[in-house]
Design an enzyme around this catalytic site. Sequence first.
Site, mmCIF file in Angstrom:
data_model
loop_
_atom_site.group_PDB
_atom_site.id
_atom_site.type_symbol
_atom_site.label_atom_id
_atom_site.label_comp_id
_atom_site.label_asym_id
_atom_site.label_seq_id
_atom_site.Cartn_x
_atom_site.Cartn_y
_atom_site.Cartn_z
ATOM 1 N N CYS A 105 -5.295 2.416 -3.969
ATOM 2 C CA CYS A 105 -3.441 3.179 -3.519
ATOM 3 C C CYS A 105 -3.017 1.990 -3.129
ATOM 4 C CB CYS A 105 -3.982 3.059 -1.253
ATOM 5 S SG CYS A 105 -4.766 4.886 -1.491
ATOM 6 N N HIS A 110 0.554 -1.307 0.016
ATOM 7 C CA HIS A 110 0.199 -0.039 -0.140
ATOM 8 C C HIS A 110 1.007 1.035 -0.377
ATOM 9 C CE1 HIS A 110 -2.350 3.227 2.000
ATOM 10 N NE2 HIS A 110 -4.089 2.812 1.380
ATOM 11 N N LYS A 125 -10.793 -0.007 9.857
ATOM 12 C CA LYS A 125 -11.115 -1.557 9.692
ATOM 13 C C LYS A 125 -11.618 -2.958 10.085
ATOM 14 C CE LYS A 125 -7.007 -0.096 6.075
ATOM 15 N NZ LYS A 125 -8.504 0.518 4.874
ATOM 16 N N GLN A 140 -4.588 -4.640 6.852
ATOM 17 C CA GLN A 140 -5.992 -6.013 6.755
ATOM 18 C C GLN A 140 -5.735 -7.421 7.109
ATOM 19 O OE1 GLN A 140 -8.029 -4.983 4.466
ATOM 20 N NE2 GLN A 140 -7.449 -2.980 3.630
ATOM 21 N N ASP A 174 2.469 -4.380 8.130
ATOM 22 C CA ASP A 174 1.402 -3.227 7.696
ATOM 23 C C ASP A 174 0.745 -4.479 7.809
ATOM 24 O OD1 ASP A 174 -0.414 -2.214 7.060
ATOM 25 O OD2 ASP A 174 -0.244 -1.271 4.761
#
Length: 407
Positions: free
Chosen positions: A365, A124, A227, A204, A201
Amino acid sequence: MSATPDWSAIRGDFPLLTREVNGKPLIYFDSANTSQKPEQVIAAVDDFYRHHNANVSRAVHTLGSEATEAYEGARGKLARFLNVRADELVLCSGTTFAMNLIAYSWALPKLKAGDTILLTRMEHHANIVPWQLVAERTGATIKVANLRPDGSLDLDALYAAMTPDVKLLGVAHVSNVLGTVNPVREICKEARKRGIVTVVDGSQAVPHMAVDIPAIGCDFYAFTGHKLCGPTGTGALWARKELLEAMPPFLGGGEMIKEVSFDGTVFNDVPRKFEAGTPNIAGFVGLGAAVDYLQAIGMDTIHARESELLAYATKVLSDIPGLRIIGTAPGKAAIISFVVEGAHAHDLATLLDIEGIAVRSGQHCAHPLLQSLGVSATCRASFAFYNTKDEIDRFAAALRKVRTLLA
């Protein structure tokens, strides 16, 4: 909760899912962008503002004490959720802020010309742009590890790229476009052997599966609260405490200090050294409620439910002529990016919206990834545990209708 929850009752916890869009029942397939919020989270934020609203760590009166207790309570819930220590968890606005904190407080003082930052093709922008800014200011270079045709990381190539000049590795736990779940534990183990600092990261991953950060073995792990069924403007950075203690503050101001004079400042202990100013107190109260809510269902139960929805959607969508799914790595998360022959992604998403269906279209993104895939844009349907197979059937029917209109 039981092994087979009442998913209909759980769906009923999300008030926004009852609305209509363009006269049609809403089908919300954009949870990778932001999740919907259950009533329990909305109520927690409302209750804070109605009954406890005050600033944190600054007042000895009752409201101030209640606000501080609620805010720090949320930090504790998040720490237990991720199996980490509360004093290693910096509360911030989300992954983007967390990545910039690492970039400016760790990477800028450490990196120099001749050093290399290793990233993967699926990152991302939040895990690309801060490192580009660091590279411009330090003379470091960026190297990119590529993917296999199914969207999985080429691990042999990644490990071969871990040369002695590589000082930092940035990797997504789960791709926001492909749904690929990377073997971050194995990757971090290989990086650690070579003395490479790892930044994961988790945006998600944390909302969709059980995450045990110490078991991963990374140096930094970032995620975003909105999220995770929590309010916007929330998230956290976990880092090894020895790294946090050695890093200079990113922002200066109130709360990140112990003592200030015009001759100098004594900074607060970590993690508060990195939490300047008034935080999003109500947001973190809501995020704490979101953690409670998700844990009551069970992250393994949520993961199983979303895997079931993904398998069903993959089968149904694969039967639509002209539709191609982008990213087919085994074990992927509940994200389906796709293109339809003869239809631009934005046109497709606009026509789906007329049918009451929310999907994201564009480059998500992740411009470098889509450029490497040779597509200008995709539509992305991302599922959460509150979605249903009936919604997927209606989605497929709408796609067939829209495809006919665009033919």
